[in-house]
Design an enzyme around this catalytic site. Structure first.
Site, PDB file in Angstrom:
ATOM      1  N   GLY A   9      75.874   6.816  37.725  1.00 18.29           N
ATOM      2  CA  GLY A   9      77.298   6.480  37.544  1.00 18.29           C
ATOM      3  C   GLY A   9      77.538   5.014  37.841  1.00 18.29           C
ATOM      4  N   ALA A  10      76.654   4.164  37.277  1.00 18.51           N
ATOM      5  CA  ALA A  10      76.603   2.743  37.667  1.00 18.51           C
ATOM      6  C   ALA A  10      77.900   1.984  37.407  1.00 18.51           C
ATOM      7  CB  ALA A  10      75.438   2.059  36.955  1.00 18.51           C
ATOM      8  N   MET A  14      82.080   3.471  42.987  1.00 14.40           N
ATOM      9  CA  MET A  14      80.979   3.334  43.948  1.00 14.40           C
ATOM     10  C   MET A  14      79.742   2.727  43.294  1.00 14.40           C
ATOM     11  SD  MET A  14      81.644   3.836  47.031  1.00 14.40           S
ATOM     12  CE  MET A  14      79.936   3.689  47.520  1.00 14.40           C
ATOM     13  N   GLY A  91      75.853  10.744  47.673  1.00 10.90           N
ATOM     14  CA  GLY A  91      77.181  10.545  48.259  1.00 10.90           C
ATOM     15  C   GLY A  91      78.238  11.386  47.581  1.00 10.90           C
ATOM     16  N   THR A  93      80.657  14.241  46.570  1.00  9.76           N
ATOM     17  CA  THR A  93      81.251  15.279  47.427  1.00  9.76           C
ATOM     18  C   THR A  93      81.698  16.454  46.562  1.00  9.76           C
ATOM     19  OG1 THR A  93      83.389  14.167  47.281  1.00  9.76           O
ATOM     20  CG2 THR A  93      82.033  13.654  49.195  1.00  9.76           C
ATOM     21  N   GLY A 116      78.820  13.263  53.357  1.00 10.03           N
ATOM     22  CA  GLY A 116      80.180  13.209  52.811  1.00 10.03           C
ATOM     23  C   GLY A 116      80.832  11.862  53.097  1.00 10.03           C
ATOM     24  N   HIS A 148      95.872   8.919  53.849  1.00  9.70           N
ATOM     25  CA  HIS A 148      95.325   8.323  52.626  1.00  9.70           C
ATOM     26  C   HIS A 148      96.457   7.967  51.675  1.00  9.70           C
ATOM     27  CE1 HIS A 148      91.380  10.016  53.850  1.00  9.70           C
ATOM     28  NE2 HIS A 148      90.895   9.026  53.121  1.00  9.70           N
ATOM     29  N   LYS A 152      95.646  10.606  46.411  1.00 13.35           N
ATOM     30  CA  LYS A 152      94.553  11.506  46.815  1.00 13.35           C
ATOM     31  C   LYS A 152      94.946  12.964  46.557  1.00 13.35           C
ATOM     32  CE  LYS A 152      91.246  12.460  50.521  1.00 13.35           C
ATOM     33  NZ  LYS A 152      90.119  12.523  49.601  1.00 13.35           N
ATOM     34  N   GLY A 158      87.499  15.075  53.115  1.00 14.95           N
ATOM     35  CA  GLY A 158      86.137  15.483  53.473  1.00 14.95           C
ATOM     36  C   GLY A 158      85.721  14.877  54.812  1.00 14.95           C
TER      37      GLY A 158
HETATM   38  P1  NAD Z   1      84.127   7.192  39.794  1.00 16.43           P
HETATM   39  O1  NAD Z   1      84.805   8.191  38.926  1.00 16.43           O
HETATM   40  O2  NAD Z   1      84.701   5.814  39.894  1.00 16.43           O
HETATM   41  O3  NAD Z   1      82.565   7.053  39.350  1.00 16.43           O
HETATM   42  C1  NAD Z   1      81.788   8.093  38.842  1.00 16.43           C
HETATM   43  C2  NAD Z   1      80.987   7.533  37.674  1.00 16.43           C
HETATM   44  O4  NAD Z   1      80.086   8.542  37.197  1.00 16.43           O
HETATM   45  C3  NAD Z   1      81.870   7.134  36.472  1.00 16.43           C
HETATM   46  O5  NAD Z   1      81.599   5.807  36.063  1.00 16.43           O
HETATM   47  C4  NAD Z   1      81.453   8.134  35.377  1.00 16.43           C
HETATM   48  O6  NAD Z   1      81.532   7.592  34.060  1.00 16.43           O
HETATM   49  C5  NAD Z   1      80.015   8.408  35.776  1.00 16.43           C
HETATM   50  N1  NAD Z   1      79.480   9.612  35.135  1.00 16.43           N
HETATM   51  C6  NAD Z   1      80.160  10.700  34.666  1.00 16.43           C
HETATM   52  N2  NAD Z   1      79.299  11.543  34.038  1.00 16.43           N
HETATM   53  C7  NAD Z   1      78.067  10.975  34.135  1.00 16.43           C
HETATM   54  C8  NAD Z   1      76.780  11.351  33.684  1.00 16.43           C
HETATM   55  N3  NAD Z   1      76.585  12.504  33.025  1.00 16.43           N
HETATM   56  N4  NAD Z   1      75.732  10.533  33.948  1.00 16.43           N
HETATM   57  C9  NAD Z   1      75.898   9.377  34.616  1.00 16.43           C
HETATM   58  N5  NAD Z   1      77.118   8.941  35.055  1.00 16.43           N
HETATM   59  C10 NAD Z   1      78.170   9.747  34.827  1.00 16.43           C
HETATM   60  O7  NAD Z   1      84.057   7.874  41.232  1.00 16.43           O
HETATM   61  P2  NAD Z   1      83.790   7.182  42.647  1.00 16.43           P
HETATM   62  O8  NAD Z   1      85.080   6.800  43.283  1.00 16.43           O
HETATM   63  O9  NAD Z   1      82.725   6.161  42.508  1.00 16.43           O
HETATM   64  O10 NAD Z   1      83.239   8.435  43.482  1.00 16.43           O
HETATM   65  C11 NAD Z   1      82.125   9.161  43.038  1.00 16.43           C
HETATM   66  C12 NAD Z   1      81.779  10.262  44.048  1.00 16.43           C
HETATM   67  O11 NAD Z   1      81.419   9.663  45.292  1.00 16.43           O
HETATM   68  C13 NAD Z   1      82.919  11.232  44.372  1.00 16.43           C
HETATM   69  O12 NAD Z   1      82.369  12.526  44.555  1.00 16.43           O
HETATM   70  C14 NAD Z   1      83.478  10.706  45.699  1.00 16.43           C
HETATM   71  O13 NAD Z   1      84.125  11.691  46.467  1.00 16.43           O
HETATM   72  C15 NAD Z   1      82.188  10.265  46.333  1.00 16.43           C
HETATM   73  N6  NAD Z   1      82.335   9.269  47.419  1.00 16.43           N
HETATM   74  C16 NAD Z   1      81.573   9.481  48.514  1.00 16.43           C
HETATM   75  C17 NAD Z   1      81.564   8.570  49.537  1.00 16.43           C
HETATM   76  C18 NAD Z   1      80.636   8.808  50.696  1.00 16.43           C
HETATM   77  O14 NAD Z   1      80.566   7.959  51.610  1.00 16.43           O
HETATM   78  N7  NAD Z   1      79.863   9.899  50.679  1.00 16.43           N
HETATM   79  C19 NAD Z   1      82.354   7.418  49.469  1.00 16.43           C
HETATM   80  C20 NAD Z   1      83.125   7.206  48.323  1.00 16.43           C
HETATM   81  C21 NAD Z   1      83.100   8.141  47.292  1.00 16.43           C
END
Ligand code: NAD
Length: 259
Positions: A9-10, A14, A91, A93, A116, A148, A152, A158
């Protein structure tokens, strides 16, 4: 040794934060990224070859870092079996219990760090919460408050639930047994030994969390405030360095930080 990273999900929030954070480090190189078909066009802007196929994105990587969504992460873990990847940092969730079981299966083959919340501050805070809950008896009420931004969708966050788990661990019971229902209306007196949650949704707050321990005579509060998403990326990078040297297994940030 240079550690080769591939980022799932580059082009996401995140994903972009992780790429920027990794490029600041001399011992890391970002060798590939995955994206959904819609995101592939962002390849030029990111300066990275993107692929829909996680196996292709990870074909020259040592570590896979995945902050996407549960089904995307699970399908990537399947695809990683044909790559040199020996550690995955997850990462994402919102996994179901069955999906968590599938991740455990993959952890028999590679080292997986799943959390999480990857912020060093939150993980350190949770260790302090567990310690405080262990030390302070049931006459100290535990209330977890989180705030938040207004967009949200889920509550409690989480991270607040991780804090509740830490407090419950300290008290030697599962959170499900200690969690109090949300306060609303004529609630009557508070149940002794319970863990309560309260939630604020307002404005643009990035993420504030507090665990308050309150006796009749004093209140101890342990708080964390997130100011920037880079805190999660820094924790995930620390986890990548740690995990690449580890045998297969399912690890948490508590392991990475020796908490
Ligand atoms: P986001 O929607 O900005 O990014 C997700 C990316 O994944 C998007 O660019 C999307 O196009 C891509 N994607 C979708 N389908 C795909 C596929 N089949 N193959 C490859 N890429 C694909 O979301 P975000 O804000 O970056 O958050 C992503 C996740 O990380 C969520 O579950 C969020 O809760 C979690 N998160 C966790 C932490 C932590 O510390 N654990 C912190 C922040 C966010």
């Amino acid at each position: 040794m240079t550690i080769r990273l591939a980022i799932a999900g580059a082009a996401g929030r995140m994903g972009r934060t992780l790429i920027a954070a990794a490029r600041d480090q001399n011992d890391l190189t970002v060798v590939g990224g995955s994206e959904a078909p819609d995101g592939l066009a962002r390849s030029g802007e990111l300066g990275l070859t993107l692929s829909e196929d996680a196996g292709a994105a990870a074909s020259e990587a040592d570590v896979w870092i995945d902050f996407t969504s549960p089904l995307v992460t699970l399908s990537a873990l399947d695809a990683l079996t044909l790559t040199p990847v020996r550690a995955a940092i997850i990462g994402t969730t919102g996994f179901s219990a069955e999906e968590d079981d599938a991740i455990s299966k993959h952890a028999e083959r590679i080292a997986i760090v799943k959390a999480g919340n990857f912020s060093l501050g939150v993980n350190l805070m949770n260790a302090l919460i567990e310690q405080a809950a262990q030390r302070l008896g049931a006459d100290w009420d535990i209330e977890i408050h989180e705030a938040h931004h207004r967009h949200k969708a889920d509550a409690p966050s989480g991270t607040a639930l991780m804090m509740g788990d830490a407090a419950a661990r300290g008290r030697g019971s599962p959170l499900a047994d200690l969690r109090l229902p949300p306060a609303d209306g004529i609630t009557g007196p508070r149940k002794s030994g319970g863990i309560g949650f309260s939630v604020t949704r307002a404005g643009g707050i990035v993420g504030d969390h507090t665990a308050a321990f309150a006796s009749d005579a004093e209140v101890l509060s342990i708080s964390h405030r997130a100011l920037d998403r880079s805190i999660f990326a820094r924790g995930a990078i620390e986890a990548a360095r740690w995990a690449v040297e580890r045998p297969p297994g399912l690890y948490s940030m508590r392991d990475v930080l020796s908490l």
